[in-house]
Structures are given as structure tokens and as C-alpha cells.
Design a protein around this motif. Structure first.
Motif, PDB file in Angstrom:
ATOM      1  N   LEU A 135     100.630 -27.730  21.828  1.00  0.00           N
ATOM      2  CA  LEU A 135      99.540 -27.239  20.981  1.00  0.00           C
ATOM      3  C   LEU A 135      98.640 -26.275  21.750  1.00  0.00           C
ATOM      4  CD1 LEU A 135      98.491 -30.541  19.178  1.00  0.00           C
ATOM      5  CD2 LEU A 135      99.638 -28.590  18.119  1.00  0.00           C
ATOM      6  N   SER A 136      98.540 -26.476  23.073  1.00  0.00           N
ATOM      7  CA  SER A 136      97.655 -25.634  23.888  1.00  0.00           C
ATOM      8  C   SER A 136      98.229 -24.254  24.141  1.00  0.00           C
ATOM      9  CB  SER A 136      97.376 -26.317  25.242  1.00  0.00           C
ATOM     10  OG  SER A 136      96.706 -27.539  25.061  1.00  0.00           O
ATOM     11  N   VAL A 137      99.541 -24.088  23.985  1.00  0.00           N
ATOM     12  CA  VAL A 137     100.165 -22.815  24.351  1.00  0.00           C
ATOM     13  C   VAL A 137     100.847 -22.138  23.168  1.00  0.00           C
ATOM     14  CG1 VAL A 137     100.487 -23.487  26.753  1.00  0.00           C
ATOM     15  CG2 VAL A 137     102.291 -23.988  25.100  1.00  0.00           C
ATOM     16  N   THR A 138     100.682 -22.687  21.979  1.00  0.00           N
ATOM     17  CA  THR A 138     101.270 -22.095  20.780  1.00  0.00           C
ATOM     18  C   THR A 138     100.160 -21.453  19.953  1.00  0.00           C
ATOM     19  OG1 THR A 138     102.980 -23.809  20.741  1.00  0.00           O
ATOM     20  CG2 THR A 138     102.675 -22.508  18.730  1.00  0.00           C
ATOM     21  N   PRO A 139     100.161 -20.133  19.795  1.00  0.00           N
ATOM     22  CA  PRO A 139      99.078 -19.470  19.076  1.00  0.00           C
ATOM     23  C   PRO A 139      99.277 -19.502  17.555  1.00  0.00           C
ATOM     24  CG  PRO A 139     100.611 -17.833  19.884  1.00  0.00           C
ATOM     25  CD  PRO A 139     101.119 -19.167  20.378  1.00  0.00           C
ATOM     26  N   VAL A 140      98.190 -19.395  16.852  1.00  0.00           N
ATOM     27  CA  VAL A 140      98.241 -19.223  15.400  1.00  0.00           C
ATOM     28  C   VAL A 140      98.687 -17.793  15.110  1.00  0.00           C
ATOM     29  CG1 VAL A 140      96.906 -19.212  13.265  1.00  0.00           C
ATOM     30  CG2 VAL A 140      96.398 -20.905  15.047  1.00  0.00           C
ATOM     31  N   GLU A 141      99.733 -17.661  14.285  1.00  0.00           N
ATOM     32  CA  GLU A 141     100.255 -16.346  13.921  1.00  0.00           C
ATOM     33  C   GLU A 141     100.110 -16.121  12.417  1.00  0.00           C
ATOM     34  OE1 GLU A 141     104.257 -16.098  15.354  1.00  0.00           O
ATOM     35  OE2 GLU A 141     103.654 -16.085  17.468  1.00  0.00           O
ATOM     36  N   PRO A 142     100.150 -14.867  11.972  1.00  0.00           N
ATOM     37  CA  PRO A 142      99.966 -14.593  10.537  1.00  0.00           C
ATOM     38  C   PRO A 142     100.936 -15.349   9.642  1.00  0.00           C
ATOM     39  CG  PRO A 142      99.784 -12.562  11.790  1.00  0.00           C
ATOM     40  CD  PRO A 142     100.223 -13.621  12.757  1.00  0.00           C
ATOM     41  N   GLY A 143     102.172 -15.527  10.103  1.00  0.00           N
ATOM     42  CA  GLY A 143     103.168 -16.218   9.286  1.00  0.00           C
ATOM     43  C   GLY A 143     102.903 -17.694   9.108  1.00  0.00           C
ATOM     44  N   ASP A 144     101.938 -18.245   9.857  1.00  0.00           N
ATOM     45  CA  ASP A 144     101.616 -19.668   9.737  1.00  0.00           C
ATOM     46  C   ASP A 144     100.633 -19.948   8.601  1.00  0.00           C
ATOM     47  OD1 ASP A 144     103.109 -20.083  12.074  1.00  0.00           O
ATOM     48  OD2 ASP A 144     101.358 -19.762  13.352  1.00  0.00           O
ATOM     49  N   LEU A 145     100.094 -18.919   7.991  1.00  0.00           N
ATOM     50  CA  LEU A 145      98.939 -19.096   7.110  1.00  0.00           C
ATOM     51  C   LEU A 145      99.311 -19.225   5.643  1.00  0.00           C
ATOM     52  CD1 LEU A 145      96.575 -16.442   8.735  1.00  0.00           C
ATOM     53  CD2 LEU A 145      96.915 -18.846   9.368  1.00  0.00           C
TER      54      LEU A 145
END
Length: 412
Positions: free
Chosen positions: A246-256
Motif C-alpha cells: 500500500l505504501s508503494v502503490t500510487p493512485v492512478e486515474p484508472g483506479d477511480l
């Protein structure tokens, strides 16, 4: 910038601290060396500034074999930060920080001016802390001075040996944040020794996971956590490595998710009609400039029965007055974060605000919302992508259908 070529360090008693070590640290890269005590990580680091001499092999610094360099001159080109800090107790904070520039021949005034700049850079106001002595500082403040002193000669390379290990967890996290901020600006080439896998994951561009005198895996934090190369690495990073990811996985546009969006000044009845057509129970509310304001429940716009505070009874019907706008019913939403923030921050924000989603923004521009289900999918996709060595957006997952986007608020 730093290259190890078949480096071995053995001692007369037969102990081999480091065995046939070959790896490279690129310019501007922060590499964390992580492993249990006695695995050879500190020996590795100390061979770079020749505090320990290798038995065989070569270490190159910017293409130059360090064995041919004068050790004292070499060390003046390399910043060095240790857990005990090692400040001179009889010198002020400012003079401690100015030590290396002064040794390099800079005039005292120039060295102190540089020291003041660096103290300010690490968050210590030189006018408040410059004349203090080390004993008058907290442990965290002394560590900041140690970092400032290591940077004073503007070295291209920093060696850091458990630099934040002697402070409490809260101060340690704050120091890590400050160092990441500094590194994003200065882009030094850093070897960072730690025994803490979470610190290694949080700070490192790449991680070298040490076994007994050798590197078991050398890769990005996401890959080490998502696809451990050996059983030893899997055991060392822990069974909860999915949570560490969770600390190294960024939120990306496709996650939204893309919920309905209304504006503050939209007429309430028109907004209600839009939500009804979409079959939505709530909408995100933006202001006139497109910035996030909060959210609005459809029930508030239509005058549907309001849920009673104690959860009993049918509730009272509250109709929106004639001419009302969304502004009259909108609720603030503080659960928000920037695009690219780690999933850990997203989960923490959800828990902190007891919210069923968090808004994701690019600057002030609203992009969408991240839900617990989407967060879980993002984590699974990232893990699968690393294991298959493909881009995250190339991964498709078979998922069990779940409920739609939940409304925010006390009930999640």
C-alpha cells in the motif's frame, strides 16, 4: 555512480562478511540495504568510503576505482550520517554543520553561511538553533543536524547507516518525510542501511535485500513486495507484504470511479432529476471553478424522508424549498488526496474521516473517487503486474461483483 564488481570482504578468522557482491547504484538514486543484523549491509556501505577495505573485487565511484584514491580526500567527497550522529559536543549547531566546508578550505564566514542555509533546509531555523549545543537538542533535531552536516560540502554521494533508528516512531516517520522531501530536490546518490523493511520500502528507489553476506534480491520496492525472488526474501518481507505494498502503490486515474457531478449553483430540482435519471443516491459537488466542494445526497434534493438520527421510525419529510440550489444542501467533504498518492494514504484518509470514498484531485481539478473496492482492485492489479513484469494498465482481473459506490458520511 557507485558500482560493486565481485567485491568480497573476509577476515582472518575465516568470517566472510560480504561474498562476491556485484550491483550498481545510479546517479541520483536512493538504494536501501536491508537485512538482519550481521548480514553485511553496513560492511558494504563502509567499503564505499574505505572505512573497511575489501579483500577482493573493485568499487568504482563515478567510474573511478576508489582503491587508488586517498582515503581522506575520498571521504570529503562523501556525506556520512550514522545513528549516533556524532556531533561535536563543544561546538554549536552552526559550527558543527560548518565543519566540513571549513576543512575543505572555505573561509569561516562562507562556511557558516552555507551551514545556515542547510539548517534551514532540514527544518531548523538557524536564528533559533544555530547557537545551541547538541545537548540542548532533541534526538530528532540532532539527526537533522547530522543530515545538514553531511550535505554541507555538497557531496554527490550520501552514506546513511540507520540514521533514524535512535528516535521514537513518530519522530522517525517525520524525519523520513523530511528526507524524502530533501531527496526529491537534491537527488543525491544514496546508500541507506536499515534493518526495517518498512523504512526500506518507504524510502528506496530500489531495495537490496541481504541474506548472509549476499544480496537475495535487488529491485524496486513494489517488485520485492509483489514478486519476491526467493523464499528467503518472501519470509523476510513478511506475510503482510500485501499491506506493505500500500505504501508503494500510487493512485492512478484508472483506479477511480466516476460518480455524478453537480455544481453548487445548480437548481436543486434539476440536480435531483439528473441523479434520478442516473439511479444515483448522491453526487459530488463542485464549485463554479470546478474545485471540489463536497457531496450532496439525492434525498436532500428531492425532499425524500430523512433518516432519523437514532435509526428508528420513518423519519420526517424535508422538502427542498422552491428556488433552492445545490448549495443549500451540499455537505463538505474533507476526505481527499492528490493523484499519485500511495494507497496507504488513501486507506488512512478513509479511516480518518470514516468515509466510504475519497476524492482524488490533480491540483484543484477533481478527477474521481477511490472506493475501498477500487483500492483493493488497484492493489491486486499492481501485484499481478509486478509478478508478470508488465505495465499495471495491461492487467485485467476477474473480480466478484460488489455493491456500487457507497455514500460518504458516518455510516461509510
Amino acid at each position: 555512480m557507485i558500482r560493486f564488481e565481485h567485491v568480497t570482504k573476509s577476515y582472518p578468522d575465516g568470517t566472510t562478511a560480504v561474498d562476491d557482491l556485484t550491483f550498481e547504484v545510479a546517479e541520483g538514486e536512493l538504494v536501501t540495504l536491508v537485512g538482519p543484523s550481521g548480514c553485511g549491509k553496513t560492511t558494504t556501505m563502509k567499503m564505499v568510503n574505505r572505512l573497511i577495505e575489501p579483500t577482493s573485487g573493485r568499487i568504482l565511484l563515478d567510474g573511478e576505482d576508489i582503491s587508488g584514491l586517498d582515503p581522506v580526500q575520498l571521504r570529503r567527497r562523501i556525506g556520512y550520517v550514522i545513528q549516533q550522529v556524532g556531533l561535536f559536543p563543544h561546538k554549536t549547531v552552526l559550527d558543527n554543520t560548518a565543519t566540513v566546508p571549513h576543512l575543505l578550505g572555505r573561509p569561516r564566514r562562507e562556511a557558516r553561511a552555507r551551514a545556515a542555509e542547510l539548517l534551514d533546509l532540514v527544518g531548523l531555523d538557524p536564528s533559533a538553533y544555530g547557537d545551541r549545543y547538541p545537548e540542548q537538542l532533541s534526538g530528532g533535531q540532532r539527526q537533522r543536524v547530522g543530515v545538514a552536516r553531511a550535505l554541507a560540502a555538497d557531496p554527490p554521494v550520501l552514506l546513511m547507516d540507520e540514521p533514524f533508528g535512535a528516535v521514537d516512531p513518530v519522530v522517525r516517520e517525520h524525519l523520513q518525510n523530511e528526507f524524502l522531501r530533501l531527496q526529491s530536490t537534491l537527488r543525491k546518490t544514496v546508500l541507506f542501511v536499515t534493518h526495517d523493511i518498512e523504512e526500506a520500502v518507504r524510502l528506496g528507489d530500489r531495495i537490496a535485500v541481504y541474506g548472509a553476506g549476499r544480496i537475495e534480491q535487488f529491485d524496486t520496492p513494489a517488485t520485492v513486495l509483489g514478486a519476491p525472488a526467493t523464499p528467503y526474501t518472501a519470509e523476510f518481507v513478511g506475510a503482510d507484504r500485501g499491506l506493505k505494498r500500500l505504501s508503494v502503490t500510487p493512485v492512478e486515474p484508472g483506479d477511480l470511479e466516476q460518480p455524478p457531478v453537480v455544481r453548487l449553483d445548480d437548481p436543486a430540482d434539476r440536480a435531483a432529476g439528473r441523479l434520478s435519471a442516473d439511479g444515483a443516491s448522491w453526487a459530488v459537488v463542485l464549485d463554479a471553478d470546478g474545485a471540489l466542494h463536497g457531496w450532496v445526497p439525492a434525498a436532500a434534493l428531492t425532499g425524500a424522508p430523512a433518516a432519523p438520527a437514532d435509526g428508528t421510525g420513518p423519519g420526517l419529510r424535508k422538502r427542498a424549498p422552491q428556488g433552492a440550489t445545490v448549495r443549500d444542501h451540499a455537505r463538505r467533504m474533507d476526505a481527499r488526496l492528490p493523484l499519485g498518492a500511495p494507497l496507504r494514504q488513501a486507506l488512512s484518509t478513509m479511516l480518518q474521516h470514516d468515509a466510504g470514498w475519497v476524492a482524488v484531485q490533480d491540483g484543484d481539478h477533481f478527477l474521481g473517487v477511490l472506493t475501498p473496492a477500487r483500492l483493493h482492485t488497484a492493489l491486486r492489479r499492481a501485484t499481478t503486474a509486478d509478478a508478470a513484469n508488465v505495465a499495471r494498465d495491461e492487467v485485467s482481473l476477474d473480480t466478484v461483483p460488489g455493491p456500487g459506490v457507497p455514500a460518504p458520511g458516518p455510516a461509510g
